[in-house]
Design a protein around this motif. Structure first.
Motif, PDB file in Angstrom:
ATOM      1  N   LEU A 238      -3.339 -14.063  44.497  1.00 36.19           N
ATOM      2  CA  LEU A 238      -2.360 -13.876  43.428  1.00 36.19           C
ATOM      3  C   LEU A 238      -2.991 -13.966  42.045  1.00 36.19           C
ATOM      4  O   LEU A 238      -2.380 -13.525  41.067  1.00 36.19           O
ATOM      5  CB  LEU A 238      -1.235 -14.913  43.555  1.00 36.19           C
ATOM      6  CG  LEU A 238      -0.484 -14.954  44.896  1.00 36.19           C
ATOM      7  CD1 LEU A 238       0.659 -15.967  44.827  1.00 36.19           C
ATOM      8  CD2 LEU A 238       0.049 -13.581  45.274  1.00 36.19           C
ATOM      9  N   VAL A 453       4.790   0.513  50.677  1.00 40.64           N
ATOM     10  CA  VAL A 453       4.496  -0.903  50.418  1.00 40.64           C
ATOM     11  C   VAL A 453       3.806  -1.083  49.069  1.00 40.64           C
ATOM     12  O   VAL A 453       4.158  -1.985  48.292  1.00 40.64           O
ATOM     13  CB  VAL A 453       3.634  -1.484  51.559  1.00 40.64           C
ATOM     14  CG1 VAL A 453       3.179  -2.904  51.205  1.00 40.64           C
ATOM     15  CG2 VAL A 453       4.421  -1.502  52.864  1.00 40.64           C
ATOM     16  N   TRP A 456       6.232  -0.608  46.269  1.00 40.84           N
ATOM     17  CA  TRP A 456       7.124  -1.774  46.230  1.00 40.84           C
ATOM     18  C   TRP A 456       6.464  -2.930  45.465  1.00 40.84           C
ATOM     19  O   TRP A 456       7.044  -3.501  44.536  1.00 40.84           O
ATOM     20  CB  TRP A 456       7.468  -2.186  47.660  1.00 40.84           C
ATOM     21  CG  TRP A 456       8.287  -3.435  47.800  1.00 40.84           C
ATOM     22  CD1 TRP A 456       9.143  -3.965  46.880  1.00 40.84           C
ATOM     23  CD2 TRP A 456       8.335  -4.312  48.934  1.00 40.84           C
ATOM     24  NE1 TRP A 456       9.719  -5.109  47.367  1.00 40.84           N
ATOM     25  CE2 TRP A 456       9.247  -5.345  48.621  1.00 40.84           C
ATOM     26  CE3 TRP A 456       7.703  -4.297  50.178  1.00 40.84           C
ATOM     27  CZ2 TRP A 456       9.520  -6.381  49.516  1.00 40.84           C
ATOM     28  CZ3 TRP A 456       7.996  -5.325  51.069  1.00 40.84           C
ATOM     29  CH2 TRP A 456       8.892  -6.346  50.743  1.00 40.84           C
ATOM     30  N   VAL A 457       5.232  -3.245  45.835  1.00 34.79           N
ATOM     31  CA  VAL A 457       4.532  -4.357  45.182  1.00 34.79           C
ATOM     32  C   VAL A 457       4.189  -4.006  43.734  1.00 34.79           C
ATOM     33  O   VAL A 457       4.398  -4.809  42.815  1.00 34.79           O
ATOM     34  CB  VAL A 457       3.256  -4.716  45.955  1.00 34.79           C
ATOM     35  CG1 VAL A 457       2.516  -5.856  45.254  1.00 34.79           C
ATOM     36  CG2 VAL A 457       3.577  -5.096  47.385  1.00 34.79           C
ATOM     37  N   LEU A 506      10.418 -13.456  45.332  1.00 40.69           N
ATOM     38  CA  LEU A 506       9.212 -12.667  45.535  1.00 40.69           C
ATOM     39  C   LEU A 506       8.380 -12.500  44.264  1.00 40.69           C
ATOM     40  O   LEU A 506       7.218 -12.096  44.326  1.00 40.69           O
ATOM     41  CB  LEU A 506       9.576 -11.279  46.075  1.00 40.69           C
ATOM     42  CG  LEU A 506      10.137 -11.215  47.497  1.00 40.69           C
ATOM     43  CD1 LEU A 506      10.482  -9.774  47.853  1.00 40.69           C
ATOM     44  CD2 LEU A 506       9.126 -11.765  48.500  1.00 40.69           C
ATOM     45  N   SER A 509       5.243 -14.571  44.231  1.00 47.06           N
ATOM     46  CA  SER A 509       4.401 -14.481  45.420  1.00 47.06           C
ATOM     47  C   SER A 509       3.994 -13.025  45.650  1.00 47.06           C
ATOM     48  O   SER A 509       2.925 -12.593  45.228  1.00 47.06           O
ATOM     49  CB  SER A 509       5.128 -15.061  46.639  1.00 47.06           C
ATOM     50  OG  SER A 509       6.395 -14.424  46.823  1.00 47.06           O
ATOM     51  N   TRP A 510       4.872 -12.261  46.267  1.00 45.78           N
ATOM     52  CA  TRP A 510       4.576 -10.884  46.635  1.00 45.78           C
ATOM     53  C   TRP A 510       4.289 -10.000  45.423  1.00 45.78           C
ATOM     54  O   TRP A 510       3.293  -9.269  45.384  1.00 45.78           O
ATOM     55  CB  TRP A 510       5.748 -10.351  47.438  1.00 45.78           C
ATOM     56  CG  TRP A 510       5.594  -9.015  48.087  1.00 45.78           C
ATOM     57  CD1 TRP A 510       6.433  -7.956  47.942  1.00 45.78           C
ATOM     58  CD2 TRP A 510       4.585  -8.579  49.004  1.00 45.78           C
ATOM     59  NE1 TRP A 510       6.019  -6.895  48.708  1.00 45.78           N
ATOM     60  CE2 TRP A 510       4.873  -7.250  49.379  1.00 45.78           C
ATOM     61  CE3 TRP A 510       3.455  -9.178  49.545  1.00 45.78           C
ATOM     62  CZ2 TRP A 510       4.100  -6.514  50.242  1.00 45.78           C
ATOM     63  CZ3 TRP A 510       2.669  -8.443  50.424  1.00 45.78           C
ATOM     64  CH2 TRP A 510       2.989  -7.137  50.767  1.00 45.78           C
ATOM     65  N   TYR A 511       5.125 -10.096  44.394  1.00 40.97           N
ATOM     66  CA  TYR A 511       4.953  -9.256  43.210  1.00 40.97           C
ATOM     67  C   TYR A 511       3.802  -9.729  42.318  1.00 40.97           C
ATOM     68  O   TYR A 511       3.367  -8.990  41.433  1.00 40.97           O
ATOM     69  CB  TYR A 511       6.241  -9.211  42.379  1.00 40.97           C
ATOM     70  CG  TYR A 511       7.411  -8.580  43.081  1.00 40.97           C
ATOM     71  CD1 TYR A 511       7.227  -7.640  44.093  1.00 40.97           C
ATOM     72  CD2 TYR A 511       8.721  -8.919  42.743  1.00 40.97           C
ATOM     73  CE1 TYR A 511       8.305  -7.068  44.744  1.00 40.97           C
ATOM     74  CE2 TYR A 511       9.810  -8.344  43.389  1.00 40.97           C
ATOM     75  CZ  TYR A 511       9.596  -7.420  44.395  1.00 40.97           C
ATOM     76  OH  TYR A 511      10.662  -6.852  45.040  1.00 40.97           O
ATOM     77  N   LEU A 513       0.830 -10.401  43.419  1.00 39.61           N
ATOM     78  CA  LEU A 513      -0.442 -10.015  44.019  1.00 39.61           C
ATOM     79  C   LEU A 513      -1.302  -9.316  42.968  1.00 39.61           C
ATOM     80  O   LEU A 513      -0.826  -8.473  42.213  1.00 39.61           O
ATOM     81  CB  LEU A 513      -0.197  -9.068  45.195  1.00 39.61           C
ATOM     82  CG  LEU A 513      -1.436  -8.607  45.978  1.00 39.61           C
ATOM     83  CD1 LEU A 513      -2.003  -9.749  46.793  1.00 39.61           C
ATOM     84  CD2 LEU A 513      -1.084  -7.420  46.883  1.00 39.61           C
TER      85      LEU A 513
END
Length: 608
Positions: A238, A453, A456-457, A506, A509-511, A513
C-alpha cells in the motif's frame, strides 16, 4: 530574492526568441526528413522508416518518447517533495531493457509485423486483436492529452504563455511533420528534442550549484532534509514508493510500456537488423538513466534552494507541477534566453511524445482496422489515408487535453494510465508467447477480468487518494520566506475537486494499493484466469499455431544462432542474418558461429 518567495520575473524577448526558434528547428528537421524522402511515399517508409533505421537514433527516440514534458515537469517536483526514491527506477529500466530486448524484440522482428496487435490475431483471434488495438487507442489518447495539457498549464501560470494557444500550437507542429515525414521525421526530431531536454536540466543544476556554493552543498542539504533516504525495504504494497514497489511494480509497468506499446514497438522493428533493434534498447536504457538522474538531481537542487521557503506552502505556485518552472524563472531570468531554453526543453518532451503517439495511432488504425476491410486500396490511397489520420489524431489528442485536467499529479496520473490498461495487455501477450495451451477464449476472458480489476482499483484510487501515511511526503517549511504571497492567481483550469464523502472501508486498503502495482495486478490476473479458462475449455487442441509465435531459446543468444537454422521472417533471411545484419558493414561476411571472438573482432576492425 532567490529562495525567499514572492513574485519572479516573466519571459523576456530573448526567451521568446529562443523558445520559438528551437520549436521551429524541431519542426524544420521533421520537414527536412519529409522532403528528403519525398520520392518514397510507401506505407513501409511512412510507418517504419523503410525498416532501415540504425540503433543510435532509434535509442534516443525510444528514450525521448516517454521522457516527455511530464518528466521534465513532474520528476523534479517528485524528488523535491518525496526525495530521491525515483532514482531506483534505474534498476527497473535495466530489467525492462533486458526483458524487452531478449524476449519481445526477436519475436516481433521475426514476424515482420507493423502493428504490435497483429500478433494477437495470429496467436488468438481477430476480435482479440481489435479489442487490444482499441484499448491502446484509448490509453494513448488519454496519455497524450495529459502530456499536452500538464506542461502547458504549469508554464502558463509561470511564464504567462496563453494556455490553449500553446496547446493548439503544439498539436499543429506535430501534425505537420508527422503528416509529411512519417516515422523518420518523428525519430530524428526526437533526437534533437532529447538533447534539448537534457540541456534544460543541466542549465538548472549548473545555476543552482553556483548559487548554493557547489554540488556538494546541494547534496548535503538533500541529506539533511531526508531526501537521500531512498531505500525503503518495507514490503507493504500500500505504500506508494518503496524499493519493492519500484523494482517489482516499476519493472512490470515499464515492460508493459516498452515491450508491447505500439509507439515503442514501431521504433525497434524499424531497425534494419535485429542486432540494431536490440542495441537500441540497451542504449535507450543508458539514456533513461541519464535523464532520470538529471531530473532527480534538478529536484534536489530545487530543495536546496527552497529548503527554508517552500513556494507551494507560501502560495507562490498553485500546484507542485509548477515548482520547476517557478525555479527556472527565479534563478535563470538574469540570463536572457535561458528560461526560453528550459521552456523549449519541456515542450520538446511534449512534441516528442505527441508526435510518437500520432504516428503509432495511425499505424494501428491503418493496419488493424482499415486495410483488413479495404484490401484493394492503392499505395497512394493508403499514403493519403495516413496523412489524413495524422491530422485527425492530432486534433483528438488536443481535445483530450481537457480530460487530462480531471487528474491529479501528472507523473502519477500518467503512469497509472499505463498500469490500468497495459498490465492486462502484457498478461495477454505473455499468455500467448509462453503458454502453448492457452486458447482464444482463455485469452479473452483473462484480459477482460484483468482490465476490470485494474480499472476498479485505479479509479477507486483516483476518487479516494491514499493518506499521507502511505505516500510519505517529506517535510517542507516556509519559515525563511520574506512574506506570504496571497496574490497568486488560481489556475485558469484546475482539477475538479469533489466533496469528500466518508471514506469506505476499501479506501484505506484496496484503493490504496501503490499505483505501480496496477500493472502487476492486471498481468497476474490475466495470466492466471486465462490459463484456468483455457484448461476448462479444452486448451488449444483444435488450434494449430506456428512455432514462430512462441518465444525460442535461441532468441536469447543472438550471436550463437546457426546459419543452418530454419529460414523465417522478413525477406526469408536466416535468424543469424537478422541478428548480425548482413547489410551492416561491421558484420558482412563474418561467420560468428565458426570463429572465436578475437578473430571476429580483428576482421571487423580490419574492414573499417
Amino acid at each position: 530574492m532567490v529562495g525567499t518567495g514572492g513574485e519572479v520575473a516573466t519571459f523576456s524577448v530573448w526567451d521568446y526568441v529562443v523558445f520559438v526558434g528551437i520549436i521551429l528547428l524541431a519542426a524544420g528537421l521533421g520537414l527536412f526528413q519529409a522532403l528528403r524522402g519525398r520520392r518514397d511515399t510507401s506505407r513501409a517508409e511512412f510507418l517504419l522508416g523503410g525498416r532501415q533505421m540504425t540503433a543510435v537514433p532509434v535509442a534516443m527516440s525510444l528514450t525521448a518518447s516517454f521522457m516527455s514534458g511530464i518528466t521534465v515537469i513532474g520528476t523534479p517536483a517528485e524528488a523535491y517533495r518525496f526525495g530521491a526514491e525515483f532514482w531506483i527506477f534505474g534498476f527497473s529500466y535495466a530489467i525492462m531493457s533486458a526483458i524487452t530486448a531478449e524476449i519481445f524484440v526477436p519475436l516481433f522482428y521475426r514476424l515482420a509485423i507493423t502493428s504490435a496487435y497483429e500478433y494477437l490475431e495470429r496467436r488468438f483471434s481477430r476480435p482479440i486483436r481489435l479489442i487490444g488495438t482499441s484499448m491502446y487507442i484509448i490509453q494513448t489518447a488519454l496519455y497524450t492529452g495529459l502530456v499536452i495539457y500538464a506542461p502547458a498549464l504549469a508554464l502558463n501560470q509561470i511564464t504567462g504563455l496563453d494556455l490553449w494557444g500553446v496547446l493548439v500550437a503544439t498539436g499543429v507542429v506535430c501534425i505537420i511533420y508527422c503528416t509529411l515525414g512519417g516515422l523518420k521525421a518523428v525519430i530524428w526530431t526526437d533526437v534533437l528534442q532529447m538533447v534539448i531536454m537534457l540541456a534544460g536540466f543541466i542549465a538548472v543544476i549548473s545555476r543552482g550549484a553556483i548559487l548554493q556554493g557547489g554540488l556538494t552543498n546541494i547534496w548535503e542539504d538533500a541529506r539533511q532534509g531526508g531526501r537521500l533516504e531512498a531505500f525503503d525495504f518495507d514490503p507493504n504494497p500500500l505504500k506508494r514508493h518503496t524499493f519493492w514497489t519500484i523494482i517489482i511494480g516499476g519493472s512490470v509497468m515499464w515492460v508493459s510500456i516498452y515491450s508491447i506499446n505500439q509507439s515503442q514497438v514501431q521504433r525497434y522493428i524499424s531497425c534494419k537488423t535485429l542486432g540494431h533493434a536490440k542495441m537500441s534498447l540497451y542504449l535507450s536504457m543508458v539514456g533513461l538513466w541519464v535523464t532520470v538522474s538529471l531530473a532527480v538531481f534538478s529536484g534536489l537542487t530545487m530543495y536546496s534552494i527552497y529548503k527554508n521557503c517552500d513556494p507551494l506552502g507560501n502560495g507562490d505556485v498553485s500546484t507542485s507541477d509548477q515548482l520547476l518552472p517557478y525555479l527556472v524563472m527565479d534563478i535563470l531570468a538574469i540570463y536572457p534566453g535561458v528560461p526560453g531554453l528550459f521552456v523549449a526543453a519541456a515542450y520538446s518532451g511534449t512534441l516528442s511524445t505527441v508526435s510518437s503517439s500520432i504516428n503509432a495511432l495511425v499505424a494501428v488504425t491503418v493496419e488493424d482496422f482499415v486495410l483488413p476491410l479495404c484490401k484493394n486500396l492503392t499505395e497512394r490511397q493508403v499514403t493519403w489515408m495516413n496523412m489524413c489520420l495524422s491530422v485527425f489524431f492530432g486534433a483528438l489528442c488536443i481535445g483530450m487535453a481537457g480530460v487530462a485536467s480531471l487528474m491529479g499529479s501528472v507523473l502519477q496520473a500518467a503512469l497509472s494510465i499505463f498500469g490500468m490498461i497495459s498490465g492486462p495487455l502484457l498478461g495477454l501477450y505473455l499468455l500467448g508467447m509462453l503458454f502453448r495451451t492457452t486458447n482464444s477464449i482463455g485469452g479473452l476472458v483473462g484480459m477482460i477480468l484483468g482490465l476490470v480489476v485494474t480499472l476498479w482499483v485505479g479509479i477507486g484510487g483516483q476518487i479516494y487518494p491514499p493518506t499521507s501515511e502511505m505516500t510519505n511526503p517529506l517535510p517542507l517549511t516556509t519559515v525563511g520566506c520574506t512574506m506570504p504571497n496571497y496574490t497568486t492567481a488560481a489556475p485558469t483550469t484546475s482539477p475538479v475537486t469533489l466533496d469528500k464523502p466518508p471514506r469506505p472501508p476499501l479506501a484505506d486498503s484496496w484503493y490504496s494499493l501503490s499505483y505501480l502495482y496496477l500493472s502487476v495486478l492486471g498481468t497476474l490476473i490475466t495470466i492466471v484466469s486465462g490459463l484456468l479458462v483455457s484448461i476448462i475449455t479444452g486448451g488449444c487442441k483444435q488450434e494449430k499455431r506456428s512455432p514462430d509465435l512462441f518465444v525460442r531459446k535461441s532468441d536469447l543468444i543472438c550471436f550463437r544462432w546457426s546459419r543452418k537454422s530454419e529460414a523465417s521472417g522478413v525477406g526469408q533471411k536466416s535468424p543469424s542474418d537478422f541478428c548480425t545484419g548482413t547489410d551492416n558493414l561491421a558484420f558482412t561476411d563474418v561467420d560468428v558461429t565458426s570463429k572465436d571472438s578475437e578473430t571476429v573482432f580483428s576482421e571487423t576492425v580490419t574492414k573499417f
